[in-house]
Design a protein around this motif. Sequence first.
Motif, PDB file in Angstrom:
ATOM      1  N   VAL A 222       0.875  -1.221  -0.166  1.00 16.06           N
ATOM      2  CA  VAL A 222      -0.128   0.107  -0.074  1.00 16.06           C
ATOM      3  C   VAL A 222       0.771   1.415   0.027  1.00 16.06           C
ATOM      4  N   GLN A 223       0.451   2.382  -0.809  1.00 15.97           N
ATOM      5  CA  GLN A 223       1.328   3.454  -0.965  1.00 15.97           C
ATOM      6  C   GLN A 223       0.194   4.874  -0.680  1.00 15.97           C
ATOM      7  N   ILE A 224       0.596   5.462  -0.106  1.00 13.66           N
ATOM      8  CA  ILE A 224      -0.163   6.618   0.115  1.00 13.66           C
ATOM      9  C   ILE A 224       0.742   7.867  -0.244  1.00 13.66           C
ATOM     10  N   ASN A 225      -0.129   8.871  -0.937  1.00 14.54           N
ATOM     11  CA  ASN A 225       0.811   9.924  -1.805  1.00 14.54           C
ATOM     12  C   ASN A 225      -0.049  11.132  -1.313  1.00 14.54           C
ATOM     13  N   LYS A 226       0.700  12.163  -1.041  1.00 16.11           N
ATOM     14  CA  LYS A 226      -0.281  13.412  -0.916  1.00 16.11           C
ATOM     15  C   LYS A 226       0.448  14.484  -1.533  1.00 16.11           C
ATOM     16  N   TYR A 227      -0.357  15.446  -2.394  1.00 17.66           N
ATOM     17  CA  TYR A 227      -0.017  16.552  -3.166  1.00 17.66           C
ATOM     18  C   TYR A 227      -0.433  17.668  -2.849  1.00 17.66           C
TER      19      TYR A 227
ATOM     20  N   ILE B 278      -4.178   9.166 -10.311  1.00 16.97           N
ATOM     21  CA  ILE B 278      -4.935  10.340 -10.146  1.00 16.97           C
ATOM     22  C   ILE B 278      -5.848  10.777 -11.317  1.00 16.97           C
ATOM     23  N   PRO B 279      -6.976  10.916 -11.450  1.00 16.22           N
ATOM     24  CA  PRO B 279      -7.677  11.222 -12.644  1.00 16.22           C
ATOM     25  C   PRO B 279      -7.129  12.095 -13.341  1.00 16.22           C
ATOM     26  N   GLY B 280      -7.184  12.195 -14.690  1.00 19.08           N
ATOM     27  CA  GLY B 280      -6.796  13.012 -15.591  1.00 19.08           C
ATOM     28  C   GLY B 280      -7.602  14.496 -15.686  1.00 19.08           C
ATOM     29  N   ILE B 281      -8.734  14.437 -14.997  1.00 22.50           N
ATOM     30  CA  ILE B 281      -9.717  15.407 -15.202  1.00 22.50           C
ATOM     31  C   ILE B 281      -9.577  16.372 -13.992  1.00 22.50           C
ATOM     32  N   LEU B 282      -8.598  16.305 -13.184  1.00 25.13           N
ATOM     33  CA  LEU B 282      -8.615  17.264 -11.782  1.00 25.13           C
ATOM     34  C   LEU B 282      -8.589  18.658 -12.365  1.00 25.13           C
ATOM     35  N   PRO B 283      -9.187  19.764 -11.624  1.00 25.37           N
ATOM     36  CA  PRO B 283      -9.307  20.876 -12.225  1.00 25.37           C
ATOM     37  C   PRO B 283      -8.096  21.623 -11.760  1.00 25.37           C
ATOM     38  N   GLU B 284      -7.520  22.662 -12.607  1.00 29.90           N
ATOM     39  CA  GLU B 284      -6.368  23.451 -12.412  1.00 29.90           C
ATOM     40  C   GLU B 284      -6.025  23.897 -10.802  1.00 29.90           C
ATOM     41  N   SER B 285      -7.545  24.227 -10.098  1.00 30.67           N
ATOM     42  CA  SER B 285      -7.066  24.732  -8.774  1.00 30.67           C
ATOM     43  C   SER B 285      -7.279  23.472  -7.896  1.00 30.67           C
ATOM     44  N   ALA B 286      -7.135  22.338  -8.151  1.00 31.03           N
ATOM     45  CA  ALA B 286      -7.230  21.250  -7.164  1.00 31.03           C
ATOM     46  C   ALA B 286      -6.077  21.246  -6.364  1.00 31.03           C
ATOM     47  N   TYR B 287      -6.387  21.158  -4.945  1.00 32.01           N
ATOM     48  CA  TYR B 287      -5.662  21.036  -3.750  1.00 32.01           C
ATOM     49  C   TYR B 287      -5.587  20.051  -2.797  1.00 32.01           C
ATOM     50  N   ASP B 288      -4.654  20.003  -2.043  1.00 30.29           N
ATOM     51  CA  ASP B 288      -4.906  19.006  -0.866  1.00 30.29           C
ATOM     52  C   ASP B 288      -5.371  17.572  -1.483  1.00 30.29           C
ATOM     53  N   ILE B 289      -4.423  17.272  -2.533  1.00 33.11           N
ATOM     54  CA  ILE B 289      -4.807  16.148  -3.158  1.00 33.11           C
ATOM     55  C   ILE B 289      -4.026  15.003  -2.477  1.00 33.11           C
ATOM     56  N   ALA B 290      -4.769  13.895  -2.262  1.00 30.85           N
ATOM     57  CA  ALA B 290      -4.350  12.556  -1.450  1.00 30.85           C
ATOM     58  C   ALA B 290      -4.770  11.285  -2.207  1.00 30.85           C
ATOM     59  N   GLU B 291      -4.086  10.516  -2.316  1.00 29.20           N
ATOM     60  CA  GLU B 291      -4.424   9.027  -3.072  1.00 29.20           C
ATOM     61  C   GLU B 291      -3.690   8.008  -2.255  1.00 29.20           C
ATOM     62  N   THR B 292      -4.445   7.008  -2.275  1.00 31.24           N
ATOM     63  CA  THR B 292      -3.865   5.847  -1.572  1.00 31.24           C
ATOM     64  C   THR B 292      -4.280   4.527  -2.546  1.00 31.24           C
ATOM     65  N   HIS B 293      -3.211   3.685  -2.758  1.00 33.67           N
ATOM     66  CA  HIS B 293      -3.336   2.506  -3.736  1.00 33.67           C
ATOM     67  C   HIS B 293      -2.678   1.313  -3.218  1.00 33.67           C
ATOM     68  N   ASN B 294      -3.428   0.321  -3.527  1.00 33.25           N
ATOM     69  CA  ASN B 294      -2.910  -1.203  -2.969  1.00 33.25           C
ATOM     70  C   ASN B 294      -2.812  -1.876  -4.281  1.00 33.25           C
TER      71      ASN B 294
END
Length: 124
Positions: free
Chosen positions: A27-32, A49-65
């Motif tokens: 499991v990996q956790i990433n924050k941007y 990360i989905p390729g449709i995030l808006p340019e103003s996106a912030y506090d981005i986090a994802e966890t993948h197993n």
Amino acid sequence: MKYKLLIMAFAIAGLIYLLFSVFFVDVQINKYSDIAAVKDQKAVQHGWIPGILPESAYDIAETHNIDKNTLFGSFKYKEEDEEAFLKHLSPMNDEKQTMYWENFLFRVDKEKNLVKYRNRTLAQ
């Protein structure tokens, strides 16, 4: 005697497998901080990360197993990007107001400007 040794060997092998699968999960956790950090780390190309995030996106986090092929994430956005972002999403027929784009499912909290997403499984 050989039968007992064989059973003991299988039991030990099973125990070792169980310990590794429980304690050494991939499991990996990433924050941007923002979309620039996502692009810098090539997280969209990795499929995290989905390729449709808006340019103003912030506090981005994802966890993948990687072992279970599961992915969960979230991000916040500025209200001025909401309409353009939502145009990419299609509604699903469920009571939870889930939306989708390609291989991702989304739930959007418009009051908090918060999006939670996950990958679709084969059963969906």
